[in-house]
Design a protein around this motif. Structure first.
Motif, short mmCIF file in Angstrom:
data_model
loop_
_atom_site.label_atom_id
_atom_site.label_comp_id
_atom_site.label_asym_id
_atom_site.label_seq_id
_atom_site.Cartn_x
_atom_site.Cartn_y
_atom_site.Cartn_z
N GLY A 10 0.82 -1.21 0.00
CA GLY A 10 0.00 0.00 0.00
C GLY A 10 0.85 1.25 0.00
N THR A 162 -0.23 -7.64 -5.02
CA THR A 162 -0.79 -6.36 -4.64
C THR A 162 -2.26 -6.55 -4.26
N ALA A 164 -5.21 -4.60 -3.92
CA ALA A 164 -5.97 -3.37 -4.16
C ALA A 164 -6.76 -3.52 -5.45
N TYR A 177 -7.41 4.11 -6.88
CA TYR A 177 -6.75 2.94 -6.33
C TYR A 177 -7.39 2.67 -4.98
N ARG A 179 -7.63 0.60 -1.73
CA ARG A 179 -6.82 -0.31 -0.91
C ARG A 179 -7.67 -1.42 -0.30
N TYR A 180 -7.07 -2.59 -0.18
CA TYR A 180 -7.72 -3.71 0.49
C TYR A 180 -7.90 -3.38 1.97
#
Length: 198
Positions: A10, A162, A164, A177, A179-180
């Motif tokens: 991240g 990654t 996301a 983008y 983020r998780y």
């Protein structure tokens, strides 16, 4: 995937992105804004039905693009379930949202496996796969990291990747983008902003 790895990935994404501030004529996204990014401009792979696909095929819809693999124990199914939840929560506008899953494990993720995996979340979701070289090229275009992590047997490996999602507007331009771990509501808010744009 470890929490430390997720945090590092991240941070890397943030370092690669020039975050633009919201203003009177700019939406305030919950995710990291990517408007004008010089990457994630193309994606040319084959879907779970064997058809060649590109971003242009989905023009007119907000896209949620996620790179992962079907044997992922947590990040991938959680993300796809959130995208499906958001799509359902939007009612009729949900038809204007397209979930796209790009496998980083084409070795194990066959078209048939991807078809059943997508159906478990939302039958309209599209899964994309390619050769090892095509997968590497797609990941490079999106600045996505992935790597095989050996398991106890050659077949039991996992994939670091990654964590996301990339949101695209209805014109096919990458914009956010996501983020998780942020949850379904911020994702829904950003999708609504993109759907509201003229």
């Amino acid at each position: 995937m470890t929490t430390r790895r997720l945090v590092l990935l991240g941070s890397l994404a943030l370092a690669l992105t020039a975050c633009q501030k919201a203003g009177p004529d700019r939406p305030a996204f919950k995710g990291v804004e990517l408007t004008g990014a010089e990457y994630a401009r193309q994606l040319n792979l084959t879907d779970q039905d064997g058809r060649a696909r590109s971003l242009a095929d989905f023009k007119g819809k907000v896209l949620v693009v996620f790179f992962g693999y079907t044997q992922c124990p947590d990040v991938c199914p959680t993300t796809m379930a959130e995208v499906a939840e958001v799509k359902r929560s939007l009612g009729a506008d949900g038809d204007k949202v397209q979930g796209i899953f790009v496998t980083v494990d084409p070795e194990r993720d066959t078209a048939q496996l991807l078809k059943s995996y997508m159906a478990s979340f939302d039958p309209s979701f599209v899964a994309l796969r390619g050769s090892a070289e095509q997968t590497q090229a797609a990941a490079k275009e999106f600045k996505v990291f992935y790597a095989k992590v050996p398991g106890k047997t050659p077949e039991s490996y996992t994939m670091d990747h990654t964590a996301a999602s990339f949101l695209f507007d209805t014109e096919g331009r990458v914009r956010v983008y996501a983020r998780y771990g942020a949850g379904a509501q911020p994702l829904a808010d950003d999708i609504k902003l993109l759907l509201a744009e003229k």
